[in-house]
Design an enzyme around this catalytic site. Structure first.
Site, PDB file in Angstrom:
ATOM      1  N   GLY A 270       2.670  -5.461   9.812  1.00  7.82           N
ATOM      2  CA  GLY A 270       1.383  -5.346   9.131  1.00  7.82           C
ATOM      3  C   GLY A 270       0.379  -6.350   9.654  1.00  7.82           C
ATOM      4  N   ALA A 271       0.392  -6.551  10.964  1.00  9.70           N
ATOM      5  CA  ALA A 271      -0.372  -7.641  11.580  1.00  9.70           C
ATOM      6  C   ALA A 271      -1.881  -7.512  11.413  1.00  9.70           C
ATOM      7  CB  ALA A 271      -0.033  -7.737  13.067  1.00  9.70           C
TER       8      ALA A 271
ATOM      9  N   MET B 267      -2.769 -10.287   4.903  1.00 10.02           N
ATOM     10  CA  MET B 267      -1.592 -11.144   4.905  1.00 10.02           C
ATOM     11  C   MET B 267      -1.033 -11.273   6.307  1.00 10.02           C
ATOM     12  SD  MET B 267       0.020 -12.989   2.767  1.00 10.02           S
ATOM     13  CE  MET B 267       1.110 -14.226   3.480  1.00 10.02           C
TER      14      MET B 267
ATOM     15  N   LYS C  14      -4.572  -4.893  -5.294  1.00 11.14           N
ATOM     16  CA  LYS C  14      -3.119  -4.965  -5.501  1.00 11.14           C
ATOM     17  C   LYS C  14      -2.641  -3.704  -6.205  1.00 11.14           C
ATOM     18  CE  LYS C  14       0.576  -8.050  -7.037  1.00 11.14           C
ATOM     19  NZ  LYS C  14       1.274  -7.928  -5.732  1.00 11.14           N
TER      20      LYS C  14
ATOM     21  N   HIS D 129      -4.800 -10.782 -10.188  1.00 10.04           N
ATOM     22  CA  HIS D 129      -4.847 -10.560  -8.744  1.00 10.04           C
ATOM     23  C   HIS D 129      -6.093  -9.762  -8.381  1.00 10.04           C
ATOM     24  CE1 HIS D 129      -0.580 -11.764  -8.759  1.00 10.04           C
ATOM     25  NE2 HIS D 129      -0.764 -12.019  -7.483  1.00 10.04           N
TER      26      HIS D 129
ATOM     27  N   THR E 235       7.569  -8.569   0.405  1.00 11.12           N
ATOM     28  CA  THR E 235       7.086  -7.334  -0.218  1.00 11.12           C
ATOM     29  C   THR E 235       7.486  -7.297  -1.688  1.00 11.12           C
ATOM     30  OG1 THR E 235       7.335  -6.189   1.894  1.00 11.12           O
ATOM     31  CG2 THR E 235       7.151  -4.822  -0.080  1.00 11.12           C
TER      32      THR E 235
END
Length: 266
Positions: A7-8, A12, A158, A154, A98
Protein backbone atom coordinates in the site's frame (compact mmCIF):
# COMPACT_ATOMS: atom_id res chain seq x y z
CA UNK A 1 17.22 -6.21 6.61
CA UNK A 2 15.30 -5.67 3.38
CA UNK A 3 11.77 -4.37 3.90
CA UNK A 4 8.80 -4.26 1.54
CA UNK A 5 5.90 -1.89 2.12
CA UNK A 6 2.38 -2.78 0.99
CA UNK A 7 0.00 0.00 0.00
CA UNK A 8 2.95 2.27 -0.70
CA UNK A 9 0.87 4.98 -2.38
CA UNK A 10 -1.44 5.51 0.60
CA UNK A 11 -1.01 7.87 3.52
CA UNK A 12 0.20 5.13 5.83
CA UNK A 13 2.36 3.59 3.12
CA UNK A 14 4.21 6.85 2.54
CA UNK A 15 4.76 7.25 6.28
CA UNK A 16 6.15 3.71 6.44
CA UNK A 17 8.59 4.42 3.62
CA UNK A 18 9.79 7.54 5.42
CA UNK A 19 10.17 5.65 8.70
CA UNK A 20 12.18 2.87 7.04
CA UNK A 21 14.50 5.47 5.51
CA UNK A 22 15.07 7.07 8.92
CA UNK A 23 15.83 3.82 10.73
CA UNK A 24 19.19 2.09 11.07
CA UNK A 25 19.82 -1.50 10.05
CA UNK A 26 16.96 -1.67 7.55
CA UNK A 27 16.39 -0.53 3.99
CA UNK A 28 13.41 -0.23 1.68
CA UNK A 29 13.84 -2.82 -1.05
CA UNK A 30 10.30 -3.19 -2.43
CA UNK A 31 7.05 -1.21 -2.53
CA UNK A 32 3.68 -2.44 -3.75
CA UNK A 33 0.65 -0.47 -4.95
CA UNK A 34 -2.81 -1.48 -6.14
CA UNK A 35 -2.98 -3.53 -9.36
CA UNK A 36 -3.51 -1.28 -12.35
CA UNK A 37 -2.23 1.83 -10.55
CA UNK A 38 -0.81 4.54 -12.80
CA UNK A 39 2.07 4.80 -10.31
CA UNK A 40 3.55 1.41 -11.19
CA UNK A 41 7.19 1.93 -12.16
CA UNK A 42 7.55 5.21 -10.26
CA UNK A 43 10.27 5.62 -7.64
CA UNK A 44 8.93 4.84 -4.15
CA UNK A 45 11.15 7.39 -2.46
CA UNK A 46 10.09 10.22 -4.73
CA UNK A 47 6.43 9.29 -4.16
CA UNK A 48 6.93 9.43 -0.38
CA UNK A 49 8.86 12.69 -0.55
CA UNK A 50 12.14 11.30 0.77
CA UNK A 51 14.16 11.47 -2.44
CA UNK A 52 15.08 8.92 -5.05
CA UNK A 53 15.62 5.40 -3.68
CA UNK A 54 15.83 3.39 -6.92
CA UNK A 55 12.96 1.22 -5.67
CA UNK A 56 10.28 0.94 -8.33
CA UNK A 57 6.62 0.51 -7.39
CA UNK A 58 5.15 -2.85 -8.42
CA UNK A 59 1.53 -3.98 -8.50
CA UNK A 60 1.90 -7.51 -7.09
CA UNK A 61 3.85 -8.81 -4.13
CA UNK A 62 4.99 -11.73 -6.29
CA UNK A 63 6.77 -9.22 -8.55
CA UNK A 64 9.13 -8.51 -5.64
CA UNK A 65 9.44 -12.08 -4.33
CA UNK A 66 13.25 -12.07 -4.32
CA UNK A 67 13.67 -8.46 -3.21
CA UNK A 68 12.61 -8.46 0.45
CA UNK A 69 12.91 -10.33 3.74
CA UNK A 70 10.01 -8.78 5.65
CA UNK A 71 6.72 -7.17 4.63
CA UNK A 72 4.93 -4.36 6.48
CA UNK A 73 1.20 -4.36 5.70
CA UNK A 74 -1.37 -1.77 6.82
CA UNK A 75 -3.97 -2.38 4.11
CA UNK A 76 -7.31 -4.23 4.15
CA UNK A 77 -8.19 -7.58 5.74
CA UNK A 78 -8.58 -9.33 2.38
CA UNK A 79 -5.30 -8.00 0.98
CA UNK A 80 -3.47 -8.74 4.21
CA UNK A 81 -4.67 -12.35 4.28
CA UNK A 82 -3.44 -12.89 0.74
CA UNK A 83 -0.08 -11.36 1.59
CA UNK A 84 0.13 -13.43 4.77
CA UNK A 85 -0.30 -16.61 2.76
CA UNK A 86 2.40 -15.47 0.35
CA UNK A 87 4.83 -14.70 3.15
CA UNK A 88 4.19 -18.01 4.91
CA UNK A 89 4.71 -19.92 1.66
CA UNK A 90 7.94 -18.13 0.74
CA UNK A 91 9.64 -17.76 4.12
CA UNK A 92 9.05 -14.03 4.46
CA UNK A 93 8.34 -12.39 7.80
CA UNK A 94 5.43 -9.98 8.14
CA UNK A 95 4.38 -7.06 10.37
CA UNK A 96 0.61 -6.50 10.23
CA UNK A 97 -1.09 -3.29 11.33
CA UNK A 98 -4.35 -3.94 9.46
CA UNK A 99 -7.48 -3.67 11.59
CA UNK A 100 -10.97 -5.11 11.18
CA UNK A 101 -9.88 -8.76 10.91
CA UNK A 102 -12.64 -11.31 11.46
CA UNK A 103 -12.34 -14.15 13.97
CA UNK A 104 -11.64 -16.58 11.11
CA UNK A 105 -8.93 -14.32 9.72
CA UNK A 106 -7.32 -13.98 13.14
CA UNK A 107 -7.34 -17.76 13.47
CA UNK A 108 -5.76 -18.11 10.04
CA UNK A 109 -3.06 -15.65 11.09
CA UNK A 110 -2.21 -17.91 14.02
CA UNK A 111 -1.92 -20.89 11.69
CA UNK A 112 0.44 -19.05 9.35
CA UNK A 113 2.58 -18.05 12.33
CA UNK A 114 3.58 -21.70 12.62
CA UNK A 115 5.45 -21.27 9.33
CA UNK A 116 6.95 -17.81 9.68
CA UNK A 117 7.33 -14.92 12.12
CA UNK A 118 4.20 -12.73 12.32
CA UNK A 119 3.85 -9.53 14.33
CA UNK A 120 0.22 -8.40 14.55
CA UNK A 121 -1.01 -5.43 16.55
CA UNK A 122 -4.01 -3.12 16.11
CA UNK A 123 -1.81 -0.19 17.07
CA UNK A 124 1.97 0.06 16.63
CA UNK A 125 2.34 3.21 18.71
CA UNK A 126 4.73 2.78 21.63
CA UNK A 127 2.58 5.14 23.69
CA UNK A 128 -0.65 3.20 23.10
CA UNK A 129 1.04 -0.05 24.06
CA UNK A 130 2.25 1.50 27.29
CA UNK A 131 -1.39 2.51 27.87
CA UNK A 132 -2.41 -1.14 27.46
CA UNK A 133 -0.03 -2.06 30.26
CA UNK A 134 -1.22 0.79 32.49
CA UNK A 135 -4.88 -0.05 31.87
CA UNK A 136 -4.40 -3.60 33.09
CA UNK A 137 -3.09 -2.27 36.41
CA UNK A 138 -5.81 0.40 36.70
CA UNK A 139 -8.67 -1.99 35.94
CA UNK A 140 -7.44 -4.63 38.39
CA UNK A 141 -7.04 -2.01 41.10
CA UNK A 142 -10.42 -0.32 40.60
CA UNK A 143 -12.39 -3.53 40.15
CA UNK A 144 -16.10 -3.66 39.38
CA UNK A 145 -17.08 -0.48 41.24
CA UNK A 146 -16.33 1.78 38.25
CA UNK A 147 -18.29 2.23 35.02
CA UNK A 148 -16.05 1.88 31.97
CA UNK A 149 -16.40 3.58 28.60
CA UNK A 150 -14.05 3.57 25.61
CA UNK A 151 -14.28 6.67 23.39
CA UNK A 152 -12.42 6.86 20.08
CA UNK A 153 -12.14 9.45 17.31
CA UNK A 154 -10.70 8.95 13.82
CA UNK A 155 -10.70 10.69 10.45
CA UNK A 156 -13.73 10.52 8.18
CA UNK A 157 -12.10 7.95 5.87
CA UNK A 158 -11.72 5.13 8.42
CA UNK A 159 -13.93 2.22 7.40
CA UNK A 160 -14.03 -0.04 10.49
CA UNK A 161 -15.75 0.81 13.75
CA UNK A 162 -14.91 0.67 16.59
CA UNK A 163 -11.23 0.96 15.81
CA UNK A 164 -8.98 -2.02 16.38
CA UNK A 165 -7.23 -0.05 19.10
CA UNK A 166 -10.51 0.70 20.89
CA UNK A 167 -11.43 -2.97 20.82
CA UNK A 168 -8.02 -3.92 22.18
CA UNK A 169 -8.39 -1.36 24.97
CA UNK A 170 -11.71 -2.97 25.84
CA UNK A 171 -10.18 -6.45 25.74
CA UNK A 172 -7.37 -5.44 28.09
CA UNK A 173 -9.85 -4.04 30.62
CA UNK A 174 -12.24 -6.98 30.28
CA UNK A 175 -9.44 -9.52 30.74
CA UNK A 176 -8.17 -7.70 33.82
CA UNK A 177 -11.66 -7.85 35.33
CA UNK A 178 -12.38 -11.44 34.35
CA UNK A 179 -15.05 -10.50 31.80
CA UNK A 180 -15.73 -11.65 28.25
CA UNK A 181 -15.81 -8.55 26.04
CA UNK A 182 -18.14 -10.26 23.55
CA UNK A 183 -20.72 -10.56 26.32
CA UNK A 184 -20.30 -7.22 28.10
CA UNK A 185 -19.58 -4.77 25.26
CA UNK A 186 -22.22 -2.17 24.37
CA UNK A 187 -21.67 -0.37 21.06
CA UNK A 188 -23.43 2.99 21.10
CA UNK A 189 -26.71 3.86 22.77
CA UNK A 190 -29.95 5.25 21.40
CA UNK A 191 -33.50 5.59 22.68
CA UNK A 192 -34.85 4.11 25.92
CA UNK A 193 -31.92 1.85 26.75
CA UNK A 194 -32.59 1.64 30.49
CA UNK A 195 -30.06 2.14 33.25
CA UNK A 196 -26.48 1.13 32.65
CA UNK A 197 -25.62 -2.36 33.91
CA UNK A 198 -22.72 -2.70 36.30
CA UNK A 199 -20.37 -4.81 34.21
CA UNK A 200 -20.91 -3.48 30.70
CA UNK A 201 -18.08 -1.81 28.79
CA UNK A 202 -19.37 0.89 26.48
CA UNK A 203 -17.90 2.05 23.17
CA UNK A 204 -18.47 5.41 21.52
CA UNK A 205 -17.20 6.13 18.03
CA UNK A 206 -16.59 9.49 16.34
CA UNK A 207 -15.61 9.93 12.70
CA UNK A 208 -14.69 13.47 11.68
CA UNK A 209 -12.17 15.53 9.78
CA UNK A 210 -8.56 14.40 9.64
CA UNK A 211 -8.09 13.09 13.19
CA UNK A 212 -5.29 10.54 13.12
CA UNK A 213 -6.48 8.73 16.24
CA UNK A 214 -7.68 9.67 19.74
CA UNK A 215 -8.58 7.06 22.37
CA UNK A 216 -9.84 7.52 25.92
CA UNK A 217 -10.80 4.94 28.52
CA UNK A 218 -13.06 6.46 31.18
CA UNK A 219 -13.46 4.92 34.63
CA UNK A 220 -16.25 6.64 36.55
CA UNK A 221 -17.95 6.14 39.90
CA UNK A 222 -19.81 8.36 42.33
CA UNK A 223 -17.53 11.24 43.22
CA UNK A 224 -14.65 10.73 40.79
CA UNK A 225 -13.53 9.95 37.25
CA UNK A 226 -10.26 8.64 35.88
CA UNK A 227 -9.45 9.13 32.19
CA UNK A 228 -6.53 7.52 30.39
CA UNK A 229 -6.07 9.15 26.99
CA UNK A 230 -3.75 8.72 24.03
CA UNK A 231 -3.78 11.13 21.09
CA UNK A 232 -1.86 10.55 17.89
CA UNK A 233 -1.12 13.65 15.82
CA UNK A 234 0.90 11.95 13.07
CA UNK A 235 0.91 8.58 11.31
CA UNK A 236 4.66 8.55 11.83
CA UNK A 237 4.11 7.32 15.39
CA UNK A 238 2.57 4.12 13.97
CA UNK A 239 5.13 3.88 11.17
CA UNK A 240 8.10 4.17 13.53
CA UNK A 241 6.57 1.57 15.81
CA UNK A 242 6.11 -0.79 12.86
CA UNK A 243 9.74 -0.42 11.83
CA UNK A 244 10.83 -1.02 15.43
CA UNK A 245 8.69 -4.16 15.39
CA UNK A 246 10.23 -5.24 12.09
CA UNK A 247 13.75 -4.92 13.51
CA UNK A 248 12.76 -7.03 16.52
CA UNK A 249 10.92 -9.61 14.41
CA UNK A 250 14.00 -10.17 12.27
CA UNK A 251 15.46 -12.19 15.14
CA UNK A 252 12.44 -14.48 15.50
CA UNK A 253 12.32 -17.69 13.40
CA UNK A 254 8.54 -18.13 13.63
CA UNK A 255 5.55 -17.51 15.89
CA UNK A 256 2.90 -14.85 16.49
CA UNK A 257 3.86 -11.73 18.42
CA UNK A 258 2.50 -8.27 19.24
CA UNK A 259 3.90 -4.94 20.40
CA UNK A 260 3.87 -6.04 24.03
CA UNK A 261 6.48 -8.63 23.01
CA UNK A 262 8.47 -6.08 21.02
CA UNK A 263 8.57 -3.63 23.93
CA UNK A 264 9.21 -6.25 26.63
CA UNK A 265 5.96 -5.45 28.44
CA UNK A 266 4.79 -9.02 29.05
Amino acid sequence: MRIAVMGAAGRMGKALIEAVCQAEGVKLSAAVVQPGSSLVGADAGELAGVGKLDVRLVEKLSDAKDDFDLLIDFTSPETTMSNLDFCAAHGKKIVIGTTGLSDNQTQHLAECAKQTAVMFAPNMSVGVNVCFKVLDLVARTLGDDYDIEVIETHHRHKVDSPSGTALRLGEVVADALGRDLKECAVYGREGQTGARTQKEIGFETIRAGDVVGDHTVLFATEGERIEITHKASSRMTFAKGAVRAATWLAEQPSGQFDMQDVLGLR
